[in-house]
Structures are given as structure tokens and as C-alpha cells.
Design a protein around this motif. Structure first.
Motif, short mmCIF file in Angstrom:
data_model
loop_
_atom_site.label_atom_id
_atom_site.label_comp_id
_atom_site.label_asym_id
_atom_site.label_seq_id
_atom_site.Cartn_x
_atom_site.Cartn_y
_atom_site.Cartn_z
N ALA A 190 2.56 -34.08 120.25
CA ALA A 190 3.05 -33.82 121.19
C ALA A 190 2.63 -34.47 123.03
O ALA A 190 3.09 -35.03 123.49
N ILE A 201 10.68 -32.42 116.45
CA ILE A 201 9.95 -31.83 116.43
C ILE A 201 8.10 -31.66 117.97
O ILE A 201 8.95 -31.65 119.00
N TRP A 251 9.38 -31.46 122.51
CA TRP A 251 7.68 -30.85 122.72
C TRP A 251 7.55 -32.47 124.02
O TRP A 251 7.52 -31.77 125.42
N THR A 252 7.81 -32.76 123.76
CA THR A 252 7.46 -33.83 124.46
C THR A 252 8.44 -33.47 125.95
O THR A 252 8.20 -33.86 127.01
N ALA A 255 10.14 -31.57 126.61
CA ALA A 255 9.80 -30.21 127.47
C ALA A 255 9.16 -29.98 128.40
O ALA A 255 8.63 -30.13 129.91
#
Length: 439
Positions: free
Chosen positions: A2, A219, A223-224, A226
Motif C-alpha cells: 500500500a 485490498i 489501503w492506498t 484510505a
């Protein structure tokens, strides 16, 4: 992974546009940043996912046609390359690192000299692109995050007045305007090429099962996303605070001005020097990466021109010289010129991503939907791009203005939606008719 994704996405444009959104929207920063996040985070992450699922952007865009895939690929590479994104790296770093310390009247020659040195070094380093990844991911990414955190803390502890009223283009429709300004990060069109790279990196880590690889890509993308949302929120807040110290001119100033004003107020000359150095290093690494990416693409796609072999080095030299010339028209001018082009490319990219989310439905049952939906969106967005480019050069095409005004949602720059919807219906109808004739 991420963090690696974040470093791939987060360049100079990602640093300068959220503060500008915050400064111009002021008290209405929340809806403006929500709109910005939708187009600058949500769409790129979806782009990463759907391109990985499709096996690469060439495969995805080829669902329209092979010729379209080539034309769009070249257009995207030129946009994120020598026409806009690469020149913007030199202009942005010059604005941040040199302009605050320049005497009056010295700017034109200083910018030219700075650009020559900047691009000469970038050209040399771009000949060895394999040495850039570790610097970007392990050093520059953390430094940028630390810098942003320092600015955020400064905004919390330095006394400031109340947030200002929305100004400029953010006086009305802050959500829509934020969405449109998210185009300027260029992350969606870049993500169309990032997806397959990200998937390949995950495969190298040992995830070779296709379904698991797609899940891990998703996934990592989430995360990136976020991380980007948090950073954009922080930078938007920084911009809103900066505006309480120094009002900016909505027509000429940029996010670089916003950050310079805040840093100068909070930290003085030392702060200006620090943020300037960080911008130079970050923009330099992004510049060399983009030169390498575009040169590799054109060297692979067009290995011969007019019967002669064109090497990677020749392509990189051509793109470096073009970028040098464009960089000297100034950051504000580059942004102004890029807006109409991005307003043309983004609707097409959005349509491709949206259709690819339901890939099995449209690929297997309604394959003609790709061509007709892209055609509808492309005609409308192309007309608006022509209007925008004409306006940049001081011209007005009244007949085209009247025609575009007939489109629903045109007043909020979303006039391409209705033609895209019409194209979708036509594509579905043609697919059904062809399937019945085949029986």
C-alpha cells in the motif's frame, strides 16, 4: 504494498491541488474535499482494480476497438508525460523552491535556467530508471508524509482567524467543483496503467493464484485510498488555514502559493527552504519516472518511425526537450491548458472503468456497449474540451456554446453523462439485435 501504491500516486499535483481546494472553498471545504476525493481517490482505486481484472489497460480499451486502444494510450501518455505532467514537475518545484527567494524582475531568466538544469539532470537519471524506485518508496514518500504532518501540526498550534467564505469557482456547487478539480491529479488516467503493474508486483511477492491476486490488489488499493483520503483531508485543512493568513488570487495563484504562504508565516525562511528542497527532490523523481515511462511506452509501441529505428534514448530526449519548452510558460498556464484536455479524457476513462466493473455483463452479453458509450461520452466531452481550449486562448465559439448548453447537467460540467447514457442504450440494443440474428 500500500505504501508503494501511495508513492506511485502521490506526486506534485497531489500536493498542490488539495491545499488550493481548501483555500478557495474555505468554510465549504468539507463538500469540496468530498467531491475531490471521489474523483482523485475513488475513481483511481477502482481503475487499479478493474485494469488488474482485465489483464491490462490495453485489453480493457481494446473492448472498444484496437485502434481506439492505441489512440487513447498515446493521448494518456502525452498527457501524463511531456505535454502537462512532466512540465508541471519543473514549474511546481520552481514555484516552491526558487520563487520565494527571487528578486523582482528576475523570474523569466531564472525559470529558464532552472528548467535547463532540472531537465538535463532528469534526462541523465532517466537513462537508469531502475535506480529510482527505492528512493521514491523508501525515502521521498516518508519525507513528504513527515512534511505534511508538520504542516498539519503547525496549523493546529499557530493561531489563525475564522475560515473565509468560498471564493472563485468555489462560490457555488463546491461538491461538483471539487470533483472536477480532482481531474488535475491525473490519477485516474495514470491508474489505468498502474493496475497491471500493481498486480504484477503482488505476483512477485508470491501471490500467483489469479483470484487471490485480484483480491490482494483490491485490498492494497483500499489501503492506498484510505491513506490518500487522510492526506487530502489534511492538505485541504492546511489550505483553508493558509487562506486566513494570506488571501490568494483565484485566477492566477496555485496550491504552491497556498503552501508557500503558510510555510512562510509558520516557519519563516527556514521553512520555505525546507519545503522547497522537498518539492525539488519529489518533483525530480516523479519527472524522471514519467520520462522513463513515456519513453518506454513509445519505444515499445513505435520502435520505428519513417523507416528508421528510434531508440529509448531518442524518445527520452524528445520528451525532455518538449517538456523544457512547455515548463517555461508557467505553472498557472500549464494548469489552464490541461483542464480542457483532462475534461476530455476523464469522462472516457470513467466510462471504461464503470463498464469494466460489470465486465462479464457487458463483455459477454452487450459488447457493443463499450463502443457506443465511449462514443457518446467522447463526443460531448470533446466538444467541451474544444470550448475550453478556445477560451484559454481568448476565443469563444458561440455556436458550440449553444449546442453544449442543450445537454442536461452541462451547467455543472457533467454534460457528457446524458450522451454516455444514450450510447449505453444504443450499444445494448445493437448487441441484442446481433445476438438474435446469430441465432
Amino acid at each position: 504494498m500500500a505504501v508503494t501504491f501511495f508513492s506511485m500516486f502521490f506526486g506534485a499535483g497531489n500536493l498542490i491541488f488539495p491545499p488550493l481546494v481548501g483555500a478557495l472553498s474555505g468554510r465549504a471545504a468539507v463538500p469540496a474535499l468530498v467531491g475531490f476525493t471521489i474523483s482523485a481517490v475513488g475513481l483511481p482505486i477502482l481503475g487499479v482494480i478493474v485494469v488488474a481484472r482485465a489483464g491490462g489497460f490495453a485489453h480493457l480499451s481494446a473492448r472498444v476497438s484496437r485502434h481506439f486502444s492505441l489512440i487513447l494510450g498515446v493521448a494518456i501518455m502525452l498527457t501524463i508525460g511531456p505535454l502537462f505532467a512532466i512540465p508541471r514537475t519543473a514549474s511546481t518545484s520552481f514555484e516552491m523552491a526558487v520563487v520565494p527567494f527571487l528578486p523582482s524582475g528576475a523570474r523569466p531568466w531564472a525559470q529558464f535556467a532552472y528548467s535547463v538544469v532540472f531537465f538535463a539532470l532528469a534526462f541523465v537519471v532517466a537513462q537508469h530508471p531502475d535506480r529510482l524506485t527505492a528512493v521514491l518508496g523508501r525515502i521521498m514518500g516518508p519525507i513528504l508524509l513527515v512534511m505534511i504532518a508538520a504542516l498539519f501540526v503547525a496549523c493546529l498550534v499557530v493561531p489563525h482567524g475564522p475560515f473565509t467564505a468560498p471564493t472563485g469557482v468555489y462560490k457555488h456547487d463546491q461538491l461538483i467543483q471539487g470533483f472536477l478539480d480532482g481531474y488535475q491529479t491525473m490519477d485516474l488516467i495514470a491508474a489505468l496503467y498502474f493496475g497491471i503493474v500493481i498486480s504484477a508486483n503482488i505476483k512477485e511477492l508470491g501471490v500467483r493464484d489469479e483470484s487471490r491476486n485480484r483480491a490482494e490488489t483490491g485490498i492494497g488499493g483500499l489501503w492506498t485510498g484510505a491513506m490518500l483520503i487522510i492526506v487530502y483531508g489534511v492538505l485541504g485543512f492546511v489550505g483553508a488555514v493558509s487562506e486566513t493568513f494570506h488571501a490568494i488570487d483565484p485566477t492566477t495563484d496555485t496550491g504552491a502559493t497556498v503552501l508557500t504562504n503558510l510555510t512562510s508565516h509558520a516557519f519563516g525562511p527556514v521553512g520555505l527552504a525546507f519545503i522547497g528542497i522537498v518539492f525539488v527532490i519529489a518533483c525530480f523523481n516523479v519527472c524522471t519516472g514519467l520520462i522513463s515511462t513515456c519513453s518506454s511506452y513509445f519505444h515499445t509501441t513505435f520502435p520505428r518511425m519513417a523507416g528508421h529505428r528510434v531508440s529509448y534514448r531518442v524518445w527520452s530526449l524528445v520528451f525532455t526537450l518538449i517538456s523544457l519548452a512547455i515548463a517555461n510558460i508557467g505553472l498557472s498556464a500549464i494548469i489552464a491548458l490541461s483542464v480542457p484536455v483532462l475534461e476530455f479524457l476523464y469522462p472516457i476513462a470513467i466510462v471504461l472503468v464503470a463498464l469494466a466493473l460489470f465486465g462479464r455483463v457487458f463483455t459477454q452479453r452487450f459488447p457493443r456497449a463499450y463502443l457506443w458509450t465511449v462514443l457518446g461520452a467522447g463526443i460531448a466531452s470533446g466538444a467541451n474540451a474544444i470550448r475550453g481550449l478556445a477560451a484559454v486562448f481568448g476565443a469563444h465559439l458561440e455556436w458550440l456554446d449553444r449546442a453544449c448548453a442543450l445537454l442536461p447537467l452541462q451547467q455543472v460540467s457533467l454534460g457528457w453523462l446524458a450522451p454516455a447514457a444514450v450510447g449505453l442504450v444504443i450499444g445494448i440494443a445493437i448487441s441484442i439485435a446481433e445476438r438474435r440474428r446469430a441465432r
